[in-house]
Design a protein around this motif. Structure first.
Motif, PDB file in Angstrom:
ATOM      1  N   THR A  56     -12.345  21.165  40.691  1.00 19.06           N
ATOM      2  CA  THR A  56     -12.607  22.095  41.789  1.00 19.06           C
ATOM      3  C   THR A  56     -11.468  22.094  42.798  1.00 19.06           C
ATOM      4  O   THR A  56     -10.837  21.067  43.054  1.00 19.06           O
ATOM      5  CB  THR A  56     -13.919  21.748  42.519  1.00 19.06           C
ATOM      6  N   TRP A 108     -12.870  29.634  45.674  1.00 23.57           N
ATOM      7  CA  TRP A 108     -13.278  28.319  45.183  1.00 23.57           C
ATOM      8  C   TRP A 108     -13.221  28.406  43.673  1.00 23.57           C
ATOM      9  O   TRP A 108     -13.832  29.284  43.074  1.00 23.57           O
ATOM     10  CB  TRP A 108     -14.681  27.954  45.649  1.00 23.57           C
ATOM     11  N   GLN A 109     -12.455  27.521  43.058  1.00 21.73           N
ATOM     12  CA  GLN A 109     -12.313  27.602  41.608  1.00 21.73           C
ATOM     13  C   GLN A 109     -12.612  26.259  40.957  1.00 21.73           C
ATOM     14  O   GLN A 109     -12.496  25.204  41.575  1.00 21.73           O
ATOM     15  CB  GLN A 109     -10.939  28.115  41.203  1.00 21.73           C
ATOM     16  N   PHE A 110     -13.019  26.352  39.703  1.00 16.87           N
ATOM     17  CA  PHE A 110     -13.323  25.172  38.913  1.00 16.87           C
ATOM     18  C   PHE A 110     -13.211  25.550  37.445  1.00 16.87           C
ATOM     19  O   PHE A 110     -13.144  26.720  37.092  1.00 16.87           O
ATOM     20  CB  PHE A 110     -14.742  24.653  39.213  1.00 16.87           C
TER      21      PHE A 110
END
Length: 103
Positions: A95, A6-8
């Motif tokens: 996100t 999970w990236q942001f």
């Protein structure tokens, strides 16, 4: 085995707050799911990538694990309360999830 990330992007000057919130999430919310988040890794951008990039990376057995994970977090009240706090420190719309197969 697969890796789910999970990236942001953290807002300028708020990356440490975002990292602290991810650590809180892993310990208090993620621990209530079917995925062993005690082995999760948090990585941040350094060279050749946005310095504000933050990823929470975890191992999963397959896509069903990830689907079960999403269903579970949706039912955890703390997750709903945590989200607005996280929303204050990340760039809106940044996100995303990425899933990699380990070979």
């Amino acid at each position: 085995m697969m890796i789910a990330r999970w990236q942001f992007t953290a807002k300028f000057g708020r990356k440490q707050e975002a990292i602290d919130l991810i650590e809180e999430w892993n310990q208090q919310i993620g621990a209530q799911t079917n995925i062993d988040v005690s082995k999760a890794r948090i990585v941040t951008g350094s060279v050749g990538v946005s310095e504000g990039l933050v990823e929470n990376e975890m191992e999963i057995n397959g896509l069903k694990d990830l689907d079960d994970f999403f269903s579970k977090i949706a039912s955890i009240k703390m997750h709903g309360e945590w989200g607005p706090k996280m929303g204050e420190v990340i760039v809106s719309g940044s996100t995303r999830w990425e899933v990699f197969r380990v070979v």
